[in-house]
Design a protein around this motif. Structure first.
Motif, PDB file in Angstrom:
ATOM      1  N   LYS A 115      34.914  16.156  37.876  1.00 35.65           N
ATOM      2  CA  LYS A 115      35.063  17.374  38.668  1.00 35.65           C
ATOM      3  C   LYS A 115      36.531  17.761  38.759  1.00 35.65           C
ATOM      4  O   LYS A 115      36.899  18.919  38.621  1.00 35.65           O
ATOM      5  CB  LYS A 115      34.511  17.113  40.072  1.00 35.65           C
ATOM      6  CG  LYS A 115      33.640  18.220  40.591  1.00 35.65           C
ATOM      7  CD  LYS A 115      32.983  17.785  41.867  1.00 35.65           C
ATOM      8  CE  LYS A 115      32.082  18.834  42.425  1.00 35.65           C
ATOM      9  NZ  LYS A 115      31.411  18.352  43.631  1.00 35.65           N
ATOM     10  N   ASP A 129      37.810  19.030  35.542  1.00 33.13           N
ATOM     11  CA  ASP A 129      37.287  20.375  35.328  1.00 33.13           C
ATOM     12  C   ASP A 129      38.089  21.391  36.135  1.00 33.13           C
ATOM     13  O   ASP A 129      38.471  22.447  35.618  1.00 33.13           O
ATOM     14  CB  ASP A 129      35.821  20.409  35.766  1.00 33.13           C
ATOM     15  CG  ASP A 129      35.063  21.528  35.101  1.00 33.13           C
ATOM     16  OD1 ASP A 129      35.151  21.634  33.873  1.00 33.13           O
ATOM     17  OD2 ASP A 129      34.426  22.308  35.819  1.00 33.13           O
ATOM     18  N   LEU A 130      38.391  21.024  37.384  1.00 33.50           N
ATOM     19  CA  LEU A 130      39.181  21.909  38.251  1.00 33.50           C
ATOM     20  C   LEU A 130      40.566  22.132  37.650  1.00 33.50           C
ATOM     21  O   LEU A 130      41.074  23.267  37.601  1.00 33.50           O
ATOM     22  CB  LEU A 130      39.298  21.272  39.635  1.00 33.50           C
ATOM     23  CG  LEU A 130      40.016  22.111  40.687  1.00 33.50           C
ATOM     24  CD1 LEU A 130      39.135  23.265  41.109  1.00 33.50           C
ATOM     25  CD2 LEU A 130      40.374  21.266  41.901  1.00 33.50           C
ATOM     26  N   LYS A 144      41.411  21.929  34.531  1.00 30.15           N
ATOM     27  CA  LYS A 144      41.276  22.776  33.343  1.00 30.15           C
ATOM     28  C   LYS A 144      41.196  24.237  33.733  1.00 30.15           C
ATOM     29  O   LYS A 144      41.809  25.107  33.102  1.00 30.15           O
ATOM     30  CB  LYS A 144      40.010  22.382  32.575  1.00 30.15           C
ATOM     31  CG  LYS A 144      40.306  21.607  31.312  1.00 30.15           C
ATOM     32  CD  LYS A 144      39.021  21.368  30.551  1.00 30.15           C
ATOM     33  CE  LYS A 144      39.216  20.221  29.578  1.00 30.15           C
ATOM     34  NZ  LYS A 144      37.942  19.718  29.087  1.00 30.15           N
ATOM     35  N   ARG A 145      40.417  24.508  34.787  1.00 25.49           N
ATOM     36  CA  ARG A 145      40.261  25.893  35.224  1.00 25.49           C
ATOM     37  C   ARG A 145      41.579  26.454  35.751  1.00 25.49           C
ATOM     38  O   ARG A 145      41.943  27.598  35.469  1.00 25.49           O
ATOM     39  CB  ARG A 145      39.191  25.969  36.317  1.00 25.49           C
ATOM     40  CG  ARG A 145      37.804  26.147  35.741  1.00 25.49           C
ATOM     41  CD  ARG A 145      36.740  25.830  36.744  1.00 25.49           C
ATOM     42  NE  ARG A 145      35.562  25.335  36.066  1.00 25.49           N
ATOM     43  CZ  ARG A 145      34.672  26.116  35.459  1.00 25.49           C
ATOM     44  NH1 ARG A 145      34.827  27.416  35.466  1.00 25.49           N
ATOM     45  NH2 ARG A 145      33.633  25.600  34.827  1.00 25.49           N
ATOM     46  N   CYS A 146      42.307  25.615  36.527  1.00 27.57           N
ATOM     47  CA  CYS A 146      43.603  26.059  37.056  1.00 27.57           C
ATOM     48  C   CYS A 146      44.557  26.351  35.906  1.00 27.57           C
ATOM     49  O   CYS A 146      45.288  27.349  35.921  1.00 27.57           O
ATOM     50  CB  CYS A 146      44.219  24.986  37.932  1.00 27.57           C
ATOM     51  SG  CYS A 146      43.489  24.897  39.554  1.00 27.57           S
ATOM     52  N   LEU A 204      43.790  27.157  32.830  1.00 21.26           N
ATOM     53  CA  LEU A 204      43.371  28.379  32.137  1.00 21.26           C
ATOM     54  C   LEU A 204      43.777  29.610  32.936  1.00 21.26           C
ATOM     55  O   LEU A 204      44.312  30.590  32.379  1.00 21.26           O
ATOM     56  CB  LEU A 204      41.851  28.351  31.937  1.00 21.26           C
ATOM     57  CG  LEU A 204      41.249  29.542  31.197  1.00 21.26           C
ATOM     58  CD1 LEU A 204      41.863  29.684  29.820  1.00 21.26           C
ATOM     59  CD2 LEU A 204      39.742  29.413  31.085  1.00 21.26           C
ATOM     60  N   ALA A 205      43.582  29.555  34.257  1.00 25.50           N
ATOM     61  CA  ALA A 205      43.925  30.710  35.104  1.00 25.50           C
ATOM     62  C   ALA A 205      45.421  30.985  35.041  1.00 25.50           C
ATOM     63  O   ALA A 205      45.843  32.142  34.882  1.00 25.50           O
ATOM     64  CB  ALA A 205      43.502  30.434  36.541  1.00 25.50           C
ATOM     65  N   GLN A 229      41.404  27.386  24.863  1.00 26.67           N
ATOM     66  CA  GLN A 229      40.704  26.806  26.019  1.00 26.67           C
ATOM     67  C   GLN A 229      39.357  27.480  26.249  1.00 26.67           C
ATOM     68  O   GLN A 229      38.367  26.808  26.547  1.00 26.67           O
ATOM     69  CB  GLN A 229      41.568  26.942  27.260  1.00 26.67           C
ATOM     70  CG  GLN A 229      42.526  25.780  27.432  1.00 26.67           C
ATOM     71  CD  GLN A 229      43.141  25.786  28.809  1.00 26.67           C
ATOM     72  OE1 GLN A 229      43.903  26.688  29.126  1.00 26.67           O
ATOM     73  NE2 GLN A 229      42.813  24.814  29.619  1.00 26.67           N
ATOM     74  N   ILE A 230      39.314  28.813  26.101  1.00 30.92           N
ATOM     75  CA  ILE A 230      38.045  29.529  26.301  1.00 30.92           C
ATOM     76  C   ILE A 230      37.056  29.134  25.209  1.00 30.92           C
ATOM     77  O   ILE A 230      35.880  28.885  25.470  1.00 30.92           O
ATOM     78  CB  ILE A 230      38.293  31.054  26.315  1.00 30.92           C
ATOM     79  CG1 ILE A 230      39.077  31.431  27.566  1.00 30.92           C
ATOM     80  CG2 ILE A 230      36.983  31.812  26.293  1.00 30.92           C
ATOM     81  CD1 ILE A 230      39.573  32.851  27.568  1.00 30.92           C
ATOM     82  N   LEU A 258      35.668  25.858  26.044  1.00 28.13           N
ATOM     83  CA  LEU A 258      34.780  25.966  27.202  1.00 28.13           C
ATOM     84  C   LEU A 258      33.395  26.425  26.759  1.00 28.13           C
ATOM     85  O   LEU A 258      32.381  25.956  27.278  1.00 28.13           O
ATOM     86  CB  LEU A 258      35.371  26.974  28.193  1.00 28.13           C
ATOM     87  CG  LEU A 258      35.140  26.701  29.670  1.00 28.13           C
ATOM     88  CD1 LEU A 258      35.915  25.464  30.101  1.00 28.13           C
ATOM     89  CD2 LEU A 258      35.577  27.893  30.504  1.00 28.13           C
TER      90      LEU A 258
END
Lengths: 198, 198
Positions: free
Chosen positions: B45, B48-49, B51-53, B55-56, B110-111, B114
């Motif tokens: 988790k 994953d968080l 990775k999202r940060c 990417l953002a 990254q996208i 994903l």
């Protein structure tokens, strides 16, 4: 036939298995304990090496910042050749002073800890302060140095005198201080994320 | 009296101890296994968080770099109001292009990962490239932005027109891109030092 106490000489060919299991388990236990201790020692050694690298990079940063500060502060030759008349050079001076103070204090603290063996602050807070301090000072140093480059370039196109030379050398010192601080930020970032919470 | 198969109803008051030990050990085993699994899930988790940060922050960096690039490249209004006549603005444009390409490629990769679930490169090499790439682009962005600030300040003292306004906004976009990349370097530095070698 079997010899349970394991004190038989090696020429008893009928029963080789009995003495082997205890010997093997002893060996295993021995290497496990030795491995654990050597792991801890290796960890200590690596942490010690990191500390020394950090101290070295900060001392280098301190020397270069101090040089940038002294060269820029003494860069006053009358008329238009005064550093205070240009905001870029004032910025370079301000960041050189800040970086000298920061790296000097950090290096002093580290040397103090090295000699007395006592830590002044809690380790976890310190790792955060270390990393963010190094990173921010590195960003400020490259910002100040690159803001002063175009002005100096333009001045040197017209005239090449002691004022422009001193400015150029102060800027170079600030770039070198930046490289030291960038390295130091790298090491303290590694320390921050690998610290043990035991 | 004792009932070894444990299938007795709960109203047998003579022998409470026998069924208890297996129940307790079952419970222990259950929590230990649950704890290990939940630890792994928590780790996934968190990764994953992160990775999202990452990417953002890269997408934000991409948008700001692209804006800086477009604003600076279209900043041509004839006479002295041409960005190519000033080395600072050329530097801003060059770094904006570099940063747009870098953040765009990283975000695209990254996208892609994903959606397809496949990793294009080995994870360990990638963490190094990620961190050093982010850090270097962040340093370049702040260097370019701060090199162009004094020139723009000086121009705006004399005249405040569309050329100086566009330059100022391109520089601001570059500063915002720098903040995104600095955050992204922070996250990928954390990922680099916490990666699992399993």
């Amino acid at each position: 036939m079997t010899n349970p106490d394991g004190s038989s000489p090696p020429n008893t060919t009928q029963s080789p298995p009995p003495p082997l299991p205890p010997a093997a388990s002893d060996l295993e236990r021995g290497t496990a304990a030795g491995g654990g201790v050597s792991n801890i020692f290796r960890r200590w050694k690596r942490e010690d090496l990191l500390k020394r690298c950090l101290l070295a990079s900060r001392l280098t940063g301190f020397v270069f910042s101090l040089l940038a500060f002294v060269i820029m502060a003494s860069n006053r030759h009358g008329d238009w050749k005064e550093f205070e008349k240009y905001e870029e050079y004032r910025y370079v001076l301000a960041i050189a002073i800040l970086s000298t103070l920061y790296t000097g204090l950090q290096a002093w603290r580290q040397i103090h800890e090295l000699y007395t063996g006592r830590e002044m602050f809690s380790r976890q807070n310190l790792a955060m302060v270390d990393f963010f301090g190094d990173q921010i000072v590195a960003y400020l140093l490259i910002s100040a140095a690159s803001s002063a480059v175009p002005l100096t370039n333009r001045m040197r196109e017209g005239a090449d005198n002691i004022f422009t030379d001193a400015s150029a050398s102060a800027i170079s010192m600030e770039f070198l201080a930046f490289f030291s601080l960038a390295l130091s930020a790298l090491i303290s970032g590694y320390k921050l994320s690998n610290q043990s919470y035991i």
